[in-house]
Design a protein around this motif. Structure first.
Motif, PDB file in Angstrom:
ATOM      1  N   PRO A 161      -2.620  26.753  39.565  1.00 30.84           N
ATOM      2  CA  PRO A 161      -3.968  27.327  39.006  1.00 30.84           C
ATOM      3  C   PRO A 161      -4.773  27.188  39.793  1.00 30.84           C
ATOM      4  CG  PRO A 161      -2.953  25.900  37.513  1.00 30.84           C
ATOM      5  CD  PRO A 161      -2.197  25.485  38.583  1.00 30.84           C
ATOM      6  N   HIS A 201     -10.257  23.542  41.293  1.00 29.11           N
ATOM      7  CA  HIS A 201      -9.852  23.500  40.050  1.00 29.11           C
ATOM      8  C   HIS A 201      -9.438  22.311  39.343  1.00 29.11           C
ATOM      9  CE1 HIS A 201      -6.526  24.361  36.945  1.00 29.11           C
ATOM     10  NE2 HIS A 201      -7.257  25.793  36.835  1.00 29.11           N
ATOM     11  N   ARG A 209      -2.223  38.152  37.542  1.00 28.66           N
ATOM     12  CA  ARG A 209      -2.662  37.679  36.105  1.00 28.66           C
ATOM     13  C   ARG A 209      -3.051  39.004  35.321  1.00 28.66           C
ATOM     14  NH1 ARG A 209      -4.046  33.445  39.715  1.00 28.66           N
ATOM     15  NH2 ARG A 209      -5.791  34.473  40.444  1.00 28.66           N
ATOM     16  N   LEU A 231       3.528  31.835  35.613  1.00 34.72           N
ATOM     17  CA  LEU A 231       2.183  31.651  35.144  1.00 34.72           C
ATOM     18  C   LEU A 231       2.127  30.890  33.907  1.00 34.72           C
ATOM     19  CD1 LEU A 231       0.424  34.655  36.789  1.00 34.72           C
ATOM     20  CD2 LEU A 231       0.890  32.728  38.109  1.00 34.72           C
ATOM     21  N   GLU A 291      -0.249  29.445  32.347  1.00 34.02           N
ATOM     22  CA  GLU A 291      -1.287  29.671  31.626  1.00 34.02           C
ATOM     23  C   GLU A 291      -1.286  30.739  30.666  1.00 34.02           C
ATOM     24  OE1 GLU A 291      -2.623  31.363  35.745  1.00 34.02           O
ATOM     25  OE2 GLU A 291      -0.929  29.926  34.918  1.00 34.02           O
TER      26      GLU A 291
END
Length: 392
Positions: free
Chosen positions: A2, A149, A238, A366, A368
């Motif tokens: 991320p 991050h 994303r 991904l 997230e």
């Protein structure tokens, strides 16, 4: 890994210049826009400028509004965002205002640059803590963002210059948003700095998400649309995966199948098709199947396209002869981005990623987006939503 949400912020003249060649900085923004910038600064975790901007403008990079600083503190945040600069050489003035105003600072540099900064006593002389992070022999933007991050907890990063930094982040597909203010004047001096330099940028058109007049200047906000390449995720990945997750919410609920959304996107960011499970009243159609059926099978854009699916494409199914992983490969697509690895709820060892990887395709996960992908499937129960342990 991320990365923070990276927002590029700049003001330019009508002919694309960041400044003129005079001794004083050219003020391109209006007072109302400076206040907007202050608001954006207050909303982020960190503000970054390159070494060139630090030398040329000697910025403080502060949140000027006491009310906004108080709101940050009330929300459990530091009074000021983390201040970040980047210098390969480490040749930075220890007396620059950057070091002596605001809160914590961090400088990313090379091994040699770190040695020079320590010898200059930058950290020892600063008003607040300064972290000097060496990234090796050369600066690596992705490694820098991963460190911000993972180590510093930065989720939103505002980048305020200069043109070289903006250019590098865009060319490496690491910028999630461009906030560009257009000022009603011309510079016309070819020696003056421009916002973007030459080089290879992403293909296609950016997406305009906002335009707003602020006094006599105009704010334009853009987002990239072009998918990433290979196994690395790009900001546009994303965006498209978020749409796939939203499509999953349109599925008629089922007790015997997942609700999934899918989007097929060309390399230049053009959407080719979208679909979702059980679309059009077909009780057994899968999302990737529904989307691919809308694309001409001889479309020359398919080999370079990306399929976004909220759930890992299936490797086996009883309802149709070809599973979605095989449909994707047969269409010529060799890149898939997904949010959630398929659990063993309806099919045991349903490892579609292995089928895709075995045929030479790239698969990007991904995690997230796992929550949004699972949300339309909550009616199946918690146990049905868990991932197989061996796929973690």
């Amino acid at each position: 890994m991320p990365l923070p949400y990276v927002l590029l912020s700049a003001a330019v003249s009508l002919d694309g210049y960041l400044d003129d060649t005079g001794p004083d900085r050219l003020l391109l923004s209006s007072p109302a826009d400076f206040d907007r910038v202050d608001e954006v600064r207050a909303s982020v975790d960190a503000i970054l400028v390159g070494a060139g901007t630090l030398r040329a403008d000697n910025p403080r990079l502060l949140v000027n509004s006491p009310e906004r600083r108080a709101a940050r503190v009330a929300a459990g945040q530091p009074e000021y965002p983390l201040k970040v600069t980047v210098s390969a050489s480490g040749e930075l003035d220890p007396d620059a205002r950057f070091w002596h105003t605001g809160g914590e600072k961090i400088v990313y540099t090379t091994d040699k640059g770190a040695q020079r900064l320590r010898e200059a006593g930058v950290a020892a002389r600063a008003a607040h803590a300064v972290d000097i992070v060496a990234l090796g022999d050369v600066l690596d933007w992705r490694l820098l963002l991963e460190h911000l991050h993972d180590v510093r907890g930065v989720r939103r990063l505002m980048v305020e210059g200069g043109g070289t930094v903006h250019t590098q982040l865009l060319q490496r597909q690491l910028a999630d948003e461009v906030q560009l203010v257009l000022a009603p004047l011309f510079v016309g001096d070819p020696r003056a700095p421009r916002l973007f330099g030459p080089g290879a940028y992403q293909g296609g058109r950016l997406r305009l998400v906002e335009t707003r007049a602020i006094g006599d200047v105009v704010l334009m906000r853009y987002e990239p649309t072009a998918p990433g390449t290979g196994a690395e995720a790009a900001p546009a990945d994303r965006h498209w995966l978020r749409i796939a997750c939203e499509l999953a919410a349109q599925c008629p609920p089922s007790r015997t199948a997942f609700s999934v959304g899918a989007v097929v996107v060309a390399a230049d960011g053009t959407e080719l098709a979208r679909g979702h499970s059980r679309e059009g009243g077909d009780p057994v159609v899968h999302a990737e199947e529904a989307a691919l059926a809308k694309v001409d099978p001889v479309d020359p854009r398919l080999p370079d396209a990306t399929v976004y699916s909220s759930l890992e494409p299936c490797a086996r199914r009883a309802s149709r002869p070809r599973p979605c992983a095989r449909l994707i490969l047969d269409a010529g697509v060799r890149r898939v981005v997904t949010a959630w690895r398929e659990p063993d709820t309806f099919v045991e060892a349903a490892n579609g990623a292995a089928v895709l990887l075995g045929a030479g395709a790239d698969v990007v996960v991904l995690p997230e987006f796992e929550g949004p992908a699972q949300e339309p499937n909550r009616h199946l129960g918690g146990e049905a939503l868990t991932r197989a342990e061996e796929r973690r």
